[in-house]
Scaffold this active site. Structure first.
Site, mmCIF file in Angstrom:
data_model
loop_
_atom_site.group_PDB
_atom_site.id
_atom_site.type_symbol
_atom_site.label_atom_id
_atom_site.label_comp_id
_atom_site.label_asym_id
_atom_site.label_seq_id
_atom_site.Cartn_x
_atom_site.Cartn_y
_atom_site.Cartn_z
ATOM 1 N N ILE A 42 -44.033 35.397 -28.236
ATOM 2 C CA ILE A 42 -44.383 34.309 -27.322
ATOM 3 C C ILE A 42 -44.015 32.973 -27.944
ATOM 4 O O ILE A 42 -44.611 32.570 -28.948
ATOM 5 C CB ILE A 42 -45.883 34.373 -26.971
ATOM 6 C CG1 ILE A 42 -46.131 35.665 -26.185
ATOM 7 C CG2 ILE A 42 -46.311 33.151 -26.173
ATOM 8 C CD1 ILE A 42 -47.547 35.931 -25.861
ATOM 9 N N ARG A 43 -43.018 32.319 -27.379
ATOM 10 C CA ARG A 43 -42.513 31.064 -27.967
ATOM 11 C C ARG A 43 -42.456 31.227 -29.486
ATOM 12 O O ARG A 43 -42.904 30.378 -30.252
ATOM 13 C CB ARG A 43 -43.432 29.889 -27.591
ATOM 14 C CG ARG A 43 -43.305 29.469 -26.120
ATOM 15 C CD ARG A 43 -44.382 28.469 -25.720
ATOM 16 N NE ARG A 43 -44.503 27.382 -26.688
ATOM 17 C CZ ARG A 43 -43.871 26.211 -26.598
ATOM 18 N NH1 ARG A 43 -43.091 25.952 -25.578
ATOM 19 N NH2 ARG A 43 -44.028 25.281 -27.520
ATOM 20 N N HIS B 136 -46.961 39.048 -32.041
ATOM 21 C CA HIS B 136 -48.423 39.088 -31.912
ATOM 22 C C HIS B 136 -48.973 40.512 -31.881
ATOM 23 O O HIS B 136 -49.207 41.050 -30.797
ATOM 24 C CB HIS B 136 -48.849 38.387 -30.623
ATOM 25 C CG HIS B 136 -48.567 36.926 -30.626
ATOM 26 N ND1 HIS B 136 -49.356 36.020 -31.290
ATOM 27 C CD2 HIS B 136 -47.580 36.208 -30.046
ATOM 28 C CE1 HIS B 136 -48.863 34.804 -31.137
ATOM 29 N NE2 HIS B 136 -47.786 34.881 -30.381
ATOM 30 N N GLU C 256 -51.862 41.321 -32.315
ATOM 31 C CA GLU C 256 -53.220 41.260 -31.747
ATOM 32 C C GLU C 256 -53.216 41.372 -30.219
ATOM 33 O O GLU C 256 -54.268 41.536 -29.613
ATOM 34 C CB GLU C 256 -53.940 39.983 -32.214
ATOM 35 C CG GLU C 256 -53.468 38.665 -31.590
ATOM 36 C CD GLU C 256 -52.245 38.038 -32.256
ATOM 37 O OE1 GLU C 256 -51.501 38.760 -32.964
ATOM 38 O OE2 GLU C 256 -52.026 36.831 -32.033
ATOM 39 N N CYS D 8 -47.342 34.692 -35.918
ATOM 40 C CA CYS D 8 -46.735 33.629 -35.108
ATOM 41 C C CYS D 8 -47.058 32.250 -35.693
ATOM 42 O O CYS D 8 -46.502 31.891 -36.709
ATOM 43 C CB CYS D 8 -47.147 33.768 -33.639
ATOM 44 S SG CYS D 8 -46.164 32.741 -32.540
ATOM 45 N N GLY E 192 -51.564 30.825 -32.152
ATOM 46 C CA GLY E 192 -52.179 29.690 -31.451
ATOM 47 C C GLY E 192 -51.130 28.608 -31.464
ATOM 48 O O GLY E 192 -49.937 28.908 -31.498
ATOM 49 N N GLU E 193 -51.549 27.354 -31.454
ATOM 50 C CA GLU E 193 -50.586 26.264 -31.593
ATOM 51 C C GLU E 193 -50.619 25.778 -33.029
ATOM 52 O O GLU E 193 -51.645 25.271 -33.488
ATOM 53 C CB GLU E 193 -50.890 25.140 -30.603
ATOM 54 C CG GLU E 193 -50.436 25.442 -29.197
ATOM 55 C CD GLU E 193 -48.963 25.864 -29.111
ATOM 56 O OE1 GLU E 193 -48.113 25.243 -29.792
ATOM 57 O OE2 GLU E 193 -48.665 26.839 -28.398
ATOM 58 N N SER E 194 -49.501 25.900 -33.744
ATOM 59 C CA SER E 194 -49.525 25.602 -35.178
ATOM 60 C C SER E 194 -49.871 24.138 -35.443
ATOM 61 O O SER E 194 -50.570 23.834 -36.398
ATOM 62 C CB SER E 194 -48.196 25.977 -35.827
ATOM 63 O OG SER E 194 -47.140 25.232 -35.260
#
Lengths: 194, 294
Positions: A136-137, A172, A174, A81, A49-51
């Site tokens: 992803i990023r 990821h 998932e 991530c 997600g966004e940390s």
């Protein structure tokens, strides 16, 4: 044997995907939004997600302390991530860490912006010779502490590591149909439960 | 073999935004406020939709100086808007390193017949939709994320609610259909058959689906989440409110805990006034942004 009960921290990010993977791997999965829900879990996944977002919400609802307690009780935690960034003891270029549980140094957005995001098939030690890794990023793990174990590298950068009952992946699992890394985590949970 | 810009990488990026709030910003200062409040991404714009509506004229891709300023200001992903069909604006934004593009009806369309062929791009796209057919047409063109169109810049949630309810009802209907009925339904909806088959099988869109176009309060965000949104875009709702920082934080919390009414009550107290709204019937038909796109 009683089925393992694994929580997925559900403040923001790819929660449903981890829940599905855990269930396919034979565990009972719970989306965790309140600290009380940590009580009867055998292990916890902190999703992608966004940390920065997840960290702020964790502070707000008392998750920082509660998850630290959870980890100190030797219950396994797997961060993917953003989850790996949250678990790390040290973050490159930042003074503070988030949970500071796992002895790794991470570098955020280390492979560039979204247009540089990629997927690649790679070996993960003890897990698979051909694991589909979706970055992803993504961050990477710059250093692993002396008791840590490097499970996978991509272009000389550490992307999966284990430190006792903590597991971190820069990519990821998932987002794939491959639950071998989840099964590896469930084996860790089994090991620490007994 | 290493592959960039695959469908999985592009859709996966949107999966990581789920349960979060994406906020419109017009400079570095606002971007930092949004990031500090817990936004999962920011949309870099020259003007928020309510100001675009007020200004009239042709609305184009933002001043690239603003886009660059925002890219440098925050560590969360940065999105930007290109005009419908304007693949050069999209390429330019992609080259600058923008993380996600919105082929958006908020800007004046550049093509009155065709949308961008989004499959050709490495950067992922989000597109607006009012119903299932429109959503699947955009996904067919390569969109990796869908959002309701709502009616942007109005602070009025009614159109976003209508679009989300319409899409969800159509998905339930398609899921319950017999296989024999799918082709005729694809024709009715104007949807690609293969994508409709996936909706029939999985009971959901093949990509993440956010709410947008009229979210102005924490309760609005929670309402959209309960109707089935995976997350929320807030355009004018934050920086046109009386206290943007508080509004931003409260909307983030209400999106996470969308079914905890005591929490929504707590975060909604003492926020000051939300943005001034517009009643939809007071907007001339030619000025309705949701009718742009085909």
């Amino acid at each position: 044997m009683i089925a393992m009960k694994i929580g997925v921290l559900a403040l923001q990010g790819a929660v449903a995907e981890h829940v599905r993977m855990l269930e396919e791997a034979g565990a009972t999965a719970v989306a965790v939004k309140k600290v009380e829900e940590l009580d009867d879990l055998d292990g916890l996944i902190i999703p992608g997600g966004e940390s920065t977002t997840i960290s702020k919400l964790m502070h707000k609802y008392g998750f920082m302390e509660a998850v630290r307690e959870f980890g100190k009780a030797r219950k396994p935690i797997f961060g993917t991530c953003a989850g790996a960034i949250l678990l790390a003891k040290r973050i490159s270029g930042q003074e503070d860490s988030h949970l500071g549980l796992m002895d790794i140094l991470v570098e955020r957005n280390a492979f560039g912006r979204q247009k540089e995001s990629f997927e690649v098939t790679m070996p993960v030690a003890g897990v698979a010779a051909d694991y589909p890794a979706v970055f992803i990023r993504a961050p990477y793990i710059r250093e692993v502490g002396e008791n840590g174990e490097v499970l996978a590298k991509y272009e000389e950068k550490i992307v999966v590591a284990r430190d006792g009952h903590y597991l971190a992946a820069a990519f990821h699992p998932e987002l794939t149909e491959d639950n071998r890394l989840h099964r590896y985590f469930l084996d860790m949970v089994k090991e620490y439960r007994s | 073999m290493v592959q960039v810009g695959t469908s999985r990488v592009k859709k996966g990026m949107a999966e990581m935004q789920k349960g979060g709030v994406i906020m419109d910003v017009i400079n570095a200062e606002q971007a930092k406020i949004a990031e500090a409040a817990g936004a999962v991404a920011v949309m870099a714009l020259e003007r928020v939709p309510s100001d675009i509506r007020a200004a009239g004229g042709v609305a184009r891709m933002a001043d690239l100086g603003i886009v660059e300023e925002v890219l440098n200001a925050v560590s969360i992903p940065v999105m930007a808007k290109a005009r419908i069909g304007h693949f050069v604006e999209a390429r330019v934004l992609e080259s600058m390193g923008v993380d996600y593009l919105d082929e958006s009806e908020v800007l004046t369309p550049a093509d009155d017949l065709y949308h961008i062929n989004k499959k050709d791009f490495t950067v992922p796209f989000v597109c607006g939709a009012r119903d299932l057919g429109e959503a699947l047409r955009r996904i067919g063109e390569g969109a990796s994320m869908i959002r309701t169109k709502g009616e942007p810049g109005t602070g009025n949630i009614v159109e976003a609610v209508r679009h989300m309810r319409t899409m969800m009802a159509q998905i339930r209907k398609v899921q319950a259909m017999s296989y024999d009925e799918l082709m005729a339904e694809a024709k009715n909806l104007g949807a690609p058959y293969e994508l409709l088959e996936q909706v029939h099988k999985n009971g959901k869109l093949p990509v993440v689906n956010f709410a947008a176009g009229g979210v102005a309060t924490p309760a609005d965000a929670a309402l959209m989440m309960q109707l089935g949104s995976d997350g929320v875009f807030v355009g004018s709702g934050i920086f046109k409110s009386e206290n943007p920082e508080k509004f931003a934080r409260a909307i983030v919390e209400a999106t996470t805990h969308y079914d905890d009414y005591e929490l929504i009550a707590r975060v909604s107290k003492g926020l000051g006034s939300a943005m001034t709204g517009i009643e939809i019937s007071k907007i001339r038909e030619a000025d309705r942004m949701q009718d742009r796109g085909w």
